[in-house]
Design an enzyme around this catalytic site. Sequence first.
Site, PDB file in Angstrom:
ATOM      1  N   GLU A  90       2.401  -2.412  -6.221  1.00 21.50           N
ATOM      2  CA  GLU A  90       1.689  -3.493  -5.549  1.00 21.50           C
ATOM      3  C   GLU A  90       0.438  -3.000  -4.828  1.00 21.50           C
ATOM      4  OE1 GLU A  90       5.340  -4.479  -3.447  1.00 21.50           O
ATOM      5  OE2 GLU A  90       4.348  -3.933  -1.594  1.00 21.50           O
ATOM      6  N   CYS A 110       9.068   5.633  -3.311  1.00 23.33           N
ATOM      7  CA  CYS A 110       8.708   6.665  -2.338  1.00 23.33           C
ATOM      8  C   CYS A 110       9.945   7.466  -1.982  1.00 23.33           C
ATOM      9  CB  CYS A 110       8.132   6.007  -1.082  1.00 23.33           C
ATOM     10  SG  CYS A 110       7.556   7.191   0.146  1.00 23.33           S
ATOM     11  N   CYS A 114      11.705   6.806   5.083  1.00 21.02           N
ATOM     12  CA  CYS A 114      11.568   6.274   6.446  1.00 21.02           C
ATOM     13  C   CYS A 114      12.545   5.105   6.596  1.00 21.02           C
ATOM     14  CB  CYS A 114      10.135   5.815   6.713  1.00 21.02           C
ATOM     15  SG  CYS A 114       8.953   7.172   6.610  1.00 21.02           S
ATOM     16  N   LEU A 216       3.011   7.966  12.958  1.00 23.14           N
ATOM     17  CA  LEU A 216       3.712   8.701  14.017  1.00 23.14           C
ATOM     18  C   LEU A 216       5.020   7.983  14.375  1.00 23.14           C
ATOM     19  CD1 LEU A 216       3.493  11.102  15.998  1.00 23.14           C
ATOM     20  CD2 LEU A 216       2.355   9.560  17.592  1.00 23.14           C
ATOM     21  N   ASN A 291       6.780  -5.609  10.246  1.00 23.18           N
ATOM     22  CA  ASN A 291       7.171  -6.713   9.364  1.00 23.18           C
ATOM     23  C   ASN A 291       8.647  -6.551   9.081  1.00 23.18           C
ATOM     24  OD1 ASN A 291       4.222  -6.697   8.916  1.00 23.18           O
ATOM     25  ND2 ASN A 291       4.694  -8.106   7.280  1.00 23.18           N
ATOM     26  N   CYS A 334       4.543  -2.741   3.375  1.00 22.22           N
ATOM     27  CA  CYS A 334       4.719  -1.721   2.370  1.00 22.22           C
ATOM     28  C   CYS A 334       5.973  -1.887   1.505  1.00 22.22           C
ATOM     29  CB  CYS A 334       4.819  -0.430   3.171  1.00 22.22           C
ATOM     30  SG  CYS A 334       4.646   1.011   2.230  1.00 22.22           S
TER      31      CYS A 334
HETATM   32  N1  SAH Z   1       3.581   7.188   3.113  1.00 22.72           N
HETATM   33  C1  SAH Z   1       2.402   6.891   3.854  1.00 22.72           C
HETATM   34  C2  SAH Z   1       1.652   5.658   3.417  1.00 22.72           C
HETATM   35  C3  SAH Z   1       2.457   4.460   3.031  1.00 22.72           C
HETATM   36  S1  SAH Z   1       3.248   3.550   4.308  1.00 22.72           S
HETATM   37  C4  SAH Z   1       2.702   6.860   5.319  1.00 22.72           C
HETATM   38  O1  SAH Z   1       3.854   7.021   5.697  1.00 22.72           O
HETATM   39  O2  SAH Z   1       1.784   6.734   6.110  1.00 22.72           O
HETATM   40  C5  SAH Z   1       1.925   2.776   5.161  1.00 22.72           C
HETATM   41  C6  SAH Z   1       2.241   2.427   6.588  1.00 22.72           C
HETATM   42  O3  SAH Z   1       3.077   1.261   6.671  1.00 22.72           O
HETATM   43  C7  SAH Z   1       2.977   3.524   7.325  1.00 22.72           C
HETATM   44  O4  SAH Z   1       2.454   3.677   8.617  1.00 22.72           O
HETATM   45  C8  SAH Z   1       4.383   2.972   7.368  1.00 22.72           C
HETATM   46  O5  SAH Z   1       5.129   3.601   8.342  1.00 22.72           O
HETATM   47  C9  SAH Z   1       4.124   1.499   7.594  1.00 22.72           C
HETATM   48  N2  SAH Z   1       5.236   0.600   7.320  1.00 22.72           N
HETATM   49  C10 SAH Z   1       6.315   0.813   6.550  1.00 22.72           C
HETATM   50  N3  SAH Z   1       7.134  -0.248   6.584  1.00 22.72           N
HETATM   51  C11 SAH Z   1       6.580  -1.167   7.396  1.00 22.72           C
HETATM   52  C12 SAH Z   1       6.944  -2.457   7.824  1.00 22.72           C
HETATM   53  N4  SAH Z   1       8.063  -3.020   7.430  1.00 22.72           N
HETATM   54  N5  SAH Z   1       6.115  -3.111   8.680  1.00 22.72           N
HETATM   55  C13 SAH Z   1       4.947  -2.549   9.076  1.00 22.72           C
HETATM   56  N6  SAH Z   1       4.541  -1.328   8.677  1.00 22.72           N
HETATM   57  C14 SAH Z   1       5.348  -0.633   7.867  1.00 22.72           C
END
Ligand code: SAH
Length: 349
Positions: A90, A110, A114, A216, A291, A334
């Site tokens: 996407e 991925c 996380c 972070l 989100n 994401c």
């Molecule tokens: N892997 C990279 C880039 C992809 S995620 C990274 O970790 O930075 C892009 C961003 O969206 C990251 O800061 C991630 O932590 C955040 N993210 C993931 N899930 C989310 C959600 N449900 N709501 C808001 N931001 C989210």
Amino acid sequence: MEEIYSLSLEELQAYVQSIGQKPYKAKQIYTWLYKKRACSFDEMTDIKKEVIEDLKGRFYIENMRLVDIHIAKDKTTKFLFELKDGNLIESVLMVFDYGYSACISTQVGCNMGCKFCASGLLKKVRDLSLGEIIGQVMYLQKYLDKEDKRLANLVVMGTGEPFDNYDTLMKALKIINDPNGLEIGARHISISTCGIAPMIRRFASENVQYNLAISLHASNDTLRDSLMPINKAYPLKELFSALDEYSKTNNRRITLEYLLLDGINNLEKNADELKELVKGRNAYINLIPYNTVEEKDFRSCSERKALEFYDMLKKRDIAVTLRQKKGDDINAACGQLRAMAIKERNATS
Ligand code: SAH
């Protein structure tokens, strides 16, 4: 067949020379690809027929196959693409006061795991190719071309860990940034990483002006360990040491992304710890509304609580911004659209 988007101008020059043509022809082809945004070689009317035929025999233009599109009330538009091998990825188009911004993916799924993220629900299947990375940006630009609008910014914040597909991403960005390519300024390109310290050090050693953003999301190791497994490999001390190395070679201000997870990371104690982390560093905190993801238990902060935490940081003289919430009604976070589409696929198969 090779993706033509994967060729730098120099590589395209070498190719046209190899078929007995003058190198300037490569520039003409590049102009067709990136300035006139051709979707097929047949559109390249000032290129000799024999060259067109040769191009068609060796290369294809990655036009991306759109399988779903969602447009939110705030005009955030989410595109779901099906790749040649059936995988789904996407990309998101966002509208800001300063213009249009594209958010692209770098991997199918991925592996960073996380805890709060929808992308991690589905493990990494593979890295995206150069053509697939550039293809997303080109698709979004072609979509905007219909309204005579231009992409002003590119953020590498979609599904995947950009620094886990480093070489391909760097080459893609070079082409996107090239004045002969799509010409999006380096300072208008941002890469977000979960914090793979050795790759940050490598990035520091490159002479590039892209913005660096770090996910972070926590102010101490115990909390970050529980949210982001990458922290166990590269704890905060190691992460910030790599960031300090980056700051030595690059005067760009680092963005520290901080998801607001209610009751988890928005306490006075977190504000104190963040103060220690940013002290003396060229960095600012970007607070991000969470989100909610159906499969996850995390709660987003109310607007009032988000502002309270913002004020806590301000009071401590920390440079901080609060990101506007985008595309909330279409699950624009994401990996959410992809995860839903795969769930639907599995339910119907
Ligand atoms: N892997 C990279 C880039 C992809 S995620 C990274 O970790 O930075 C892009 C961003 O969206 C990251 O800061 C991630 O932590 C955040 N993210 C993931 N899930 C989310 C959600 N449900 N709501 C808001 N931001 C989210």
